[in-house]
Design a protein around this motif. Structure first.
Motif, short mmCIF file in Angstrom:
data_model
loop_
_atom_site.label_atom_id
_atom_site.label_comp_id
_atom_site.label_asym_id
_atom_site.label_seq_id
_atom_site.Cartn_x
_atom_site.Cartn_y
_atom_site.Cartn_z
N VAL A 1 -46.16 -31.62 -43.60
CA VAL A 1 -45.77 -31.41 -42.21
C VAL A 1 -45.55 -29.92 -41.94
O VAL A 1 -45.93 -29.39 -40.89
N GLN A 2 -44.93 -29.22 -42.88
CA GLN A 2 -44.74 -27.78 -42.72
C GLN A 2 -46.07 -27.07 -42.55
O GLN A 2 -46.22 -26.17 -41.71
N ALA A 3 -47.06 -27.45 -43.36
CA ALA A 3 -48.39 -26.83 -43.26
C ALA A 3 -49.01 -27.12 -41.90
O ALA A 3 -49.64 -26.24 -41.28
N LEU A 4 -48.84 -28.34 -41.42
CA LEU A 4 -49.37 -28.71 -40.11
C LEU A 4 -48.72 -27.86 -39.01
O LEU A 4 -49.42 -27.34 -38.13
N LEU A 5 -47.41 -27.72 -39.07
CA LEU A 5 -46.70 -26.94 -38.05
C LEU A 5 -47.01 -25.45 -38.17
O LEU A 5 -47.09 -24.75 -37.16
N ARG A 6 -47.16 -24.96 -39.38
CA ARG A 6 -47.51 -23.55 -39.57
C ARG A 6 -48.87 -23.24 -38.95
O ARG A 6 -49.05 -22.21 -38.29
N ALA A 7 -49.83 -24.16 -39.13
CA ALA A 7 -51.14 -23.97 -38.52
C ALA A 7 -51.02 -23.98 -37.00
O ALA A 7 -51.69 -23.20 -36.30
N GLY A 8 -50.19 -24.87 -36.48
CA GLY A 8 -49.97 -24.91 -35.04
C GLY A 8 -49.35 -23.63 -34.52
O GLY A 8 -49.74 -23.11 -33.45
N ARG A 9 -48.36 -23.08 -35.23
CA ARG A 9 -47.75 -21.82 -34.82
C ARG A 9 -48.78 -20.71 -34.81
O ARG A 9 -48.81 -19.88 -33.90
N ASP A 10 -49.64 -20.67 -35.83
CA ASP A 10 -50.66 -19.62 -35.90
C ASP A 10 -51.63 -19.73 -34.72
O ASP A 10 -52.00 -18.71 -34.12
N ARG A 11 -52.02 -20.94 -34.38
CA ARG A 11 -52.93 -21.11 -33.25
C ARG A 11 -52.26 -20.71 -31.93
O ARG A 11 -52.87 -20.07 -31.07
N LEU A 12 -50.98 -21.10 -31.78
CA LEU A 12 -50.26 -20.71 -30.58
C LEU A 12 -50.09 -19.20 -30.48
O LEU A 12 -50.24 -18.61 -29.41
N ARG A 13 -49.76 -18.58 -31.60
CA ARG A 13 -49.56 -17.13 -31.59
C ARG A 13 -50.83 -16.41 -31.16
O ARG A 13 -50.80 -15.47 -30.35
N THR A 14 -51.95 -16.85 -31.69
CA THR A 14 -53.24 -16.25 -31.30
C THR A 14 -53.51 -16.47 -29.81
O THR A 14 -53.95 -15.55 -29.11
N LEU A 15 -53.24 -17.67 -29.33
CA LEU A 15 -53.46 -17.97 -27.92
C LEU A 15 -52.57 -17.12 -27.03
O LEU A 15 -53.04 -16.52 -26.05
N PHE A 16 -51.28 -17.04 -27.35
CA PHE A 16 -50.34 -16.31 -26.50
C PHE A 16 -50.65 -14.82 -26.46
O PHE A 16 -50.34 -14.14 -25.47
N GLN A 17 -51.22 -14.30 -27.52
CA GLN A 17 -51.53 -12.88 -27.59
C GLN A 17 -52.91 -12.55 -27.01
O GLN A 17 -53.29 -11.37 -26.94
N ALA B 1 -56.11 -12.47 -24.13
CA ALA B 1 -56.21 -11.91 -22.78
C ALA B 1 -56.52 -12.96 -21.72
O ALA B 1 -56.75 -12.62 -20.55
N VAL B 2 -56.54 -14.23 -22.07
CA VAL B 2 -56.86 -15.26 -21.09
C VAL B 2 -55.72 -15.41 -20.08
O VAL B 2 -54.59 -14.94 -20.32
N SER B 3 -55.99 -16.07 -18.99
CA SER B 3 -54.98 -16.24 -17.95
C SER B 3 -53.85 -17.15 -18.41
O SER B 3 -54.00 -17.92 -19.36
N ASP B 4 -52.73 -17.07 -17.69
CA ASP B 4 -51.60 -17.93 -18.03
C ASP B 4 -51.97 -19.41 -17.87
O ASP B 4 -51.50 -20.26 -18.64
N ASP B 5 -52.78 -19.72 -16.87
CA ASP B 5 -53.21 -21.11 -16.70
C ASP B 5 -54.00 -21.59 -17.91
O ASP B 5 -53.80 -22.71 -18.39
N ASP B 6 -54.86 -20.73 -18.42
CA ASP B 6 -55.63 -21.08 -19.61
C ASP B 6 -54.73 -21.20 -20.84
O ASP B 6 -54.94 -22.05 -21.71
#
Length: 391
Positions: free
Chosen positions: A276-292, A294-299
């Motif tokens: 579960v930790q590995a699953l959540l760590r992968a999710g955090r990494d994907r979110l971090r990349t997304l939030f950083q 240049a796409v719009s806030d809606d995207d």
């Protein structure tokens, strides 16, 4: 019901999964994680006898109210605790509770002699709080960020969570944060550390909120919370929690070597937590990349929804394909959001660095603790750089 009657029946909290999965990395919902609140630096004020005057100087009714509930909540918890030998001497004590209390004292002795954790009054007393959590923590992030909001206090330093002894107070704080545009998360905490400041009034007690844990998890809880009494950086939640998690992992691994039956059961539990930790760590990494990006806030909002949906799908696949339907984390995943993901990472992200540091110190506990204390005194950025480099 008398105090004696209450002690004979240790309450096994019905809401055992109240997001306790955050203590010490990702605790199983047996009613973990653990763990911590802004109270940790409040006890020095008590020890100095300056409560009233100091609170008045802090200013603001909100701060006064928060510190007041922290002090009264902790003192009520300490007052409810009785020495373990006194509880064990009671006729008609629940046999399971008796067994767990005896085990807790063996673990407490082991923590001193083998792990060189503090030898003091903590975890030598027991209290039944008649509720499912010791405290409730509130964490929050902006909706499109993994950066936790921090609360800072005179003397106490800063932390990425705010703790309450009443669940309604925590929910009220969460509602206020939501009104301010933040995304909040409230989770129950089975235990917290006062960093040793309450040892003069009986120490941090064993609680019904975790005393029924299986052997491996009970050991983790005790080792983890005692580690907070060794070293603490005022402004670095991830450093503090990852250090304590590293100590618990090292300590339990050693403890379990001579206990093959308990080890077998614990390995299954830990394997699933690690997955579960590995699953959540992968999710955090994907979110971090997304939030950083240049796409719009809606995207970003749309991408965030997809990432959380994927994490839940991956979890369902784990249950179906590898766990034979084990649903121990269901309620936690149902409430999973951005701040929950962010605070969970603080318990685990720096653990590999601390494990390497332990090896670099010759696996010597005294040298390891001395180096962690040294790092804790450094400015945060310098601390992180040196920790990553192995001290």
């Amino acid at each position: 019901m008398t105090d004696s009657d209450r002690s004979r029946k240790s309450s096994n909290p019905p809401d055992a999964v109240e997001a306790t999965a955050l203590r010490a990395g990702f605790e199983e919902p047996h009613p973990r994680p653990r763990r911590g609140l802004g109270l940790r630096r409040l006890l020095p004020l008590l020890g100095a006898g300056l409560v009233g005057g100091t609170l008045a100087l802090l200013g603001g009714c909100a701060q006064w109210g928060y510190y007041s509930q922290s002090i009264s909540g902790h003192l009520s918890l300490v007052r409810a605790a009785r020495p373990v030998p006194e509880v064990l001497a009671e006729p008609g004590l629940d046999p399971t509770l008796r067994q767990q209390l005896v085990l807790s004292q063996t673990l407490r002795d082991y923590a001193i002699t083998e792990l060189h954790l503090p030898d003091n009054s903590s975890y030598r007393r027991y209290a039944d709080l008649h509720r499912g959590s010791a405290v409730w923590n509130v964490v929050a992030t902006p909706p499109l960020s993994l950066q936790l909001k921090t609360w800072c206090y005179p003397i106490m330093g800063c932390a990425g969570y705010r703790g309450y002894f009443k669940r309604d107070d925590a929910l009220a704080q969460a509602a206020q944060l939501k009104a301010e545009g933040l995304e909040p998360y409230v989770y129950g905490v089975p235990a917290y550390s006062s960093l040793g400041w309450s040892n003069w009034i009986g120490g941090d007690p064993l609680l019904n909120t975790f005393i029924q844990y299986p052997e491996g998890q009970l050991a983790r809880m005790i080792f983890h919370e005692l580690a907070h009494q060794v070293a603490y950086a005022d402004d670095d939640t991830a450093f503090n929690e990852s250090f304590a998690t590293a100590v618990e992992q090292l300590g339990v691994s050693r403890w379990m070597q001579a206990r093959p039956e308990a080890l077998k059961a614990d390995e299954v539990s830990r394997q699933r937590q690690d997955q579960v930790q590995a699953l959540l760590r992968a999710g955090r990494d994907r979110l971090r990349t997304l939030f950083q990006s240049a796409v719009s806030d809606d995207d970003k909002r749309a991408g965030k929804a997809e990432i959380f949906a994927r994490m839940r799908q991956d979890y369902e696949a784990l249950k179906r394909d590898q766990w034979n339907g084990d649903d121990r984390f269901d309620r936690w995943f149902l409430s999973l959001n951005t701040p929950a993901l962010a605070i969970q990472g603080s318990y685990t992200d720096l653990v590999p660095d601390f494990l390497r540091l332990f090896d670099r110190q010759g696996r010597d506990w005294h040298r390891f603790y001395a180096e962690v204390k040294r790092l804790a005194r450094l400015p945060k950025d310098e601390r992180r750089v040196q920790l990553a480099a192995g001290g």
